[in-house]
Design a protein around this motif. Sequence first.
Motif, PDB file in Angstrom:
ATOM      1  N   VAL A  12       0.848  -1.186   0.000  1.00 38.31           N
ATOM      2  CA  VAL A  12       0.000   0.000   0.000  1.00 38.31           C
ATOM      3  C   VAL A  12       0.887   1.241   0.000  1.00 38.31           C
ATOM      4  O   VAL A  12       1.723   1.402   0.897  1.00 38.31           O
ATOM      5  CB  VAL A  12      -0.931   0.004   1.235  1.00 38.31           C
ATOM      6  CG1 VAL A  12      -1.851   1.202   1.210  1.00 38.31           C
ATOM      7  CG2 VAL A  12      -1.734  -1.294   1.310  1.00 38.31           C
ATOM      8  N   ALA A  13       0.709   2.101  -0.995  1.00 36.40           N
ATOM      9  CA  ALA A  13       1.516   3.320  -1.090  1.00 36.40           C
ATOM     10  C   ALA A  13       1.314   4.185   0.146  1.00 36.40           C
ATOM     11  O   ALA A  13       0.186   4.333   0.640  1.00 36.40           O
ATOM     12  CB  ALA A  13       1.141   4.098  -2.341  1.00 36.40           C
ATOM     13  N   ASN A  14       2.401   4.732   0.666  1.00 35.46           N
ATOM     14  CA  ASN A  14       2.371   5.632   1.818  1.00 35.46           C
ATOM     15  C   ASN A  14       1.705   5.003   3.039  1.00 35.46           C
ATOM     16  O   ASN A  14       1.050   5.695   3.812  1.00 35.46           O
ATOM     17  CB  ASN A  14       1.665   6.951   1.455  1.00 35.46           C
ATOM     18  CG  ASN A  14       2.297   7.619   0.271  1.00 35.46           C
ATOM     19  OD1 ASN A  14       3.511   7.773   0.216  1.00 35.46           O
ATOM     20  ND2 ASN A  14       1.494   7.980  -0.703  1.00 35.46           N
ATOM     21  N   SER A  15       1.865   3.704   3.191  1.00 36.15           N
ATOM     22  CA  SER A  15       1.250   3.001   4.312  1.00 36.15           C
ATOM     23  C   SER A  15       2.110   1.794   4.663  1.00 36.15           C
ATOM     24  O   SER A  15       3.320   1.813   4.426  1.00 36.15           O
ATOM     25  CB  SER A  15      -0.181   2.584   3.954  1.00 36.15           C
ATOM     26  OG  SER A  15      -0.842   2.090   5.091  1.00 36.15           O
ATOM     27  N   SER A  16       1.486   0.746   5.184  1.00 34.21           N
ATOM     28  CA  SER A  16       2.245  -0.438   5.579  1.00 34.21           C
ATOM     29  C   SER A  16       1.417  -1.688   5.335  1.00 34.21           C
ATOM     30  O   SER A  16       0.219  -1.617   5.078  1.00 34.21           O
ATOM     31  CB  SER A  16       2.637  -0.350   7.054  1.00 34.21           C
ATOM     32  OG  SER A  16       1.480  -0.392   7.861  1.00 34.21           O
ATOM     33  N   LEU A  17       2.091  -2.829   5.437  1.00 36.95           N
ATOM     34  CA  LEU A  17       1.447  -4.115   5.264  1.00 36.95           C
ATOM     35  C   LEU A  17       2.024  -5.060   6.308  1.00 36.95           C
ATOM     36  O   LEU A  17       3.245  -5.174   6.436  1.00 36.95           O
ATOM     37  CB  LEU A  17       1.732  -4.668   3.854  1.00 36.95           C
ATOM     38  CG  LEU A  17       1.274  -6.085   3.543  1.00 36.95           C
ATOM     39  CD1 LEU A  17      -0.248  -6.152   3.472  1.00 36.95           C
ATOM     40  CD2 LEU A  17       1.890  -6.554   2.233  1.00 36.95           C
ATOM     41  N   ALA A  18       1.160  -5.720   7.076  1.00 36.76           N
ATOM     42  CA  ALA A  18       1.630  -6.731   8.025  1.00 36.76           C
ATOM     43  C   ALA A  18       2.201  -7.909   7.240  1.00 36.76           C
ATOM     44  O   ALA A  18       1.766  -8.186   6.121  1.00 36.76           O
ATOM     45  CB  ALA A  18       0.481  -7.203   8.907  1.00 36.76           C
ATOM     46  N   GLN A  19       3.178  -8.587   7.813  1.00 34.99           N
ATOM     47  CA  GLN A  19       3.825  -9.714   7.133  1.00 34.99           C
ATOM     48  C   GLN A  19       2.793 -10.772   6.761  1.00 34.99           C
ATOM     49  O   GLN A  19       2.166 -11.361   7.642  1.00 34.99           O
ATOM     50  CB  GLN A  19       4.890 -10.317   8.045  1.00 34.99           C
ATOM     51  CG  GLN A  19       5.559 -11.542   7.477  1.00 34.99           C
ATOM     52  CD  GLN A  19       6.304 -11.258   6.193  1.00 34.99           C
ATOM     53  OE1 GLN A  19       7.061 -10.312   6.097  1.00 34.99           O
ATOM     54  NE2 GLN A  19       6.062 -12.063   5.190  1.00 34.99           N
ATOM     55  N   PRO A  20       2.592 -11.042   5.453  1.00 32.76           N
ATOM     56  CA  PRO A  20       1.663 -12.098   5.054  1.00 32.76           C
ATOM     57  C   PRO A  20       2.216 -13.478   5.398  1.00 32.76           C
ATOM     58  O   PRO A  20       3.434 -13.674   5.434  1.00 32.76           O
ATOM     59  CB  PRO A  20       1.557 -11.939   3.536  1.00 32.76           C
ATOM     60  CG  PRO A  20       2.249 -10.666   3.191  1.00 32.76           C
ATOM     61  CD  PRO A  20       3.154 -10.330   4.318  1.00 32.76           C
ATOM     62  N   ALA A  21       1.331 -14.428   5.622  1.00 30.57           N
ATOM     63  CA  ALA A  21       1.750 -15.793   5.957  1.00 30.57           C
ATOM     64  C   ALA A  21       2.433 -16.470   4.783  1.00 30.57           C
ATOM     65  O   ALA A  21       3.327 -17.284   4.967  1.00 30.57           O
ATOM     66  CB  ALA A  21       0.539 -16.608   6.394  1.00 30.57           C
ATOM     67  N   GLY A  22       2.024 -16.163   3.567  1.00 24.21           N
ATOM     68  CA  GLY A  22       2.593 -16.801   2.387  1.00 24.21           C
ATOM     69  C   GLY A  22       1.908 -18.116   2.073  1.00 24.21           C
ATOM     70  O   GLY A  22       1.072 -18.606   2.819  1.00 24.21           O
ATOM     71  N   THR A  23       2.294 -18.672   0.946  1.00 17.37           N
ATOM     72  CA  THR A  23       1.768 -19.944   0.466  1.00 17.37           C
ATOM     73  C   THR A  23       2.875 -20.981   0.601  1.00 17.37           C
ATOM     74  O   THR A  23       4.017 -20.727   0.223  1.00 17.37           O
ATOM     75  CB  THR A  23       1.354 -19.816  -1.020  1.00 17.37           C
ATOM     76  OG1 THR A  23       0.361 -18.787  -1.137  1.00 17.37           O
ATOM     77  CG2 THR A  23       0.808 -21.121  -1.569  1.00 17.37           C
ATOM     78  N   THR A  24       2.540 -22.147   1.125  1.00 17.41           N
ATOM     79  CA  THR A  24       3.539 -23.208   1.258  1.00 17.41           C
ATOM     80  C   THR A  24       4.016 -23.630  -0.123  1.00 17.41           C
ATOM     81  O   THR A  24       3.217 -23.826  -1.045  1.00 17.41           O
ATOM     82  CB  THR A  24       2.942 -24.422   1.998  1.00 17.41           C
ATOM     83  OG1 THR A  24       2.501 -23.988   3.289  1.00 17.41           O
ATOM     84  CG2 THR A  24       3.962 -25.530   2.156  1.00 17.41           C
ATOM     85  N   LEU A  25       5.341 -23.750  -0.272  1.00  9.97           N
ATOM     86  CA  LEU A  25       5.916 -24.178  -1.540  1.00  9.97           C
ATOM     87  C   LEU A  25       5.433 -25.572  -1.900  1.00  9.97           C
ATOM     88  O   LEU A  25       5.221 -26.410  -1.015  1.00  9.97           O
ATOM     89  CB  LEU A  25       7.444 -24.188  -1.454  1.00  9.97           C
ATOM     90  CG  LEU A  25       8.123 -22.838  -1.274  1.00  9.97           C
ATOM     91  CD1 LEU A  25       9.613 -23.031  -1.017  1.00  9.97           C
ATOM     92  CD2 LEU A  25       7.911 -21.954  -2.490  1.00  9.97           C
ATOM     93  N   VAL A  26       5.246 -25.803  -3.174  1.00 12.79           N
ATOM     94  CA  VAL A  26       4.940 -27.133  -3.694  1.00 12.79           C
ATOM     95  C   VAL A  26       6.050 -27.517  -4.654  1.00 12.79           C
ATOM     96  O   VAL A  26       6.678 -26.668  -5.272  1.00 12.79           O
ATOM     97  CB  VAL A  26       3.556 -27.192  -4.385  1.00 12.79           C
ATOM     98  CG1 VAL A  26       2.450 -26.975  -3.390  1.00 12.79           C
ATOM     99  CG2 VAL A  26       3.462 -26.196  -5.508  1.00 12.79           C
ATOM    100  N   ALA A  27       6.327 -28.798  -4.759  1.00 11.12           N
ATOM    101  CA  ALA A  27       7.479 -29.257  -5.526  1.00 11.12           C
ATOM    102  C   ALA A  27       7.108 -29.715  -6.929  1.00 11.12           C
ATOM    103  O   ALA A  27       6.125 -30.425  -7.118  1.00 11.12           O
ATOM    104  CB  ALA A  27       8.182 -30.382  -4.774  1.00 11.12           C
ATOM    105  N   ALA A  28       7.929 -29.285  -7.900  1.00  7.45           N
ATOM    106  CA  ALA A  28       7.822 -29.773  -9.269  1.00  7.45           C
ATOM    107  C   ALA A  28       8.452 -31.172  -9.290  1.00  7.45           C
ATOM    108  O   ALA A  28       9.225 -31.505  -8.404  1.00  7.45           O
ATOM    109  CB  ALA A  28       8.556 -28.837 -10.209  1.00  7.45           C
ATOM    110  N   PRO A  29       8.173 -32.024 -10.221  1.00  2.00           N
ATOM    111  CA  PRO A  29       7.380 -31.775 -11.408  1.00  2.00           C
ATOM    112  C   PRO A  29       5.899 -32.061 -11.238  1.00  2.00           C
ATOM    113  O   PRO A  29       5.126 -31.843 -12.150  1.00  2.00           O
ATOM    114  CB  PRO A  29       7.985 -32.741 -12.419  1.00  2.00           C
ATOM    115  CG  PRO A  29       8.396 -33.912 -11.600  1.00  2.00           C
ATOM    116  CD  PRO A  29       8.840 -33.322 -10.276  1.00  2.00           C
TER     117      PRO A  29
END
Length: 123
Positions: A12-29
């Motif tokens: 967000v411009a001129n603001s802040s963002l709390a740390q997102p949890a993220g998405t767990t990595l998945v493995a190729a192939p």
Amino acid sequence: MATTQVPYSNLVANSSLAQPAGTTLVAAPTNDMQISDAVPEYTVLRVSNTDDDTDLDITVKAGDNPPALAAGQGDLVVTVAFGTTRFIGPFESGRFIQPDGSMMIESETTTGTITALRIPRSV
């Protein structure tokens, strides 16, 4: 092959963002990760490797020509050392955009998280 969606966390411009949890990595192939309706020039990936003894490679897949005219430059592979976090990007649409408007990402392991951060357009 299954595809895991990685949603944007909008900065967000001129603001802040709390740390997102993220998405767990998945493995190729067997699995890929996808950012739908991607805007590569405003996209930064935050990748955390939670393994305690193994580096991981994150691959941002080159797009198809067309629309990715620079796809011939190939994939971007970034190594994330064990126990660390890397920020990757922003990217070029001309190299990484897929025909459906998405970006495709592959990981070799499931020990970590990925967050797609979208940089706001500021005037």
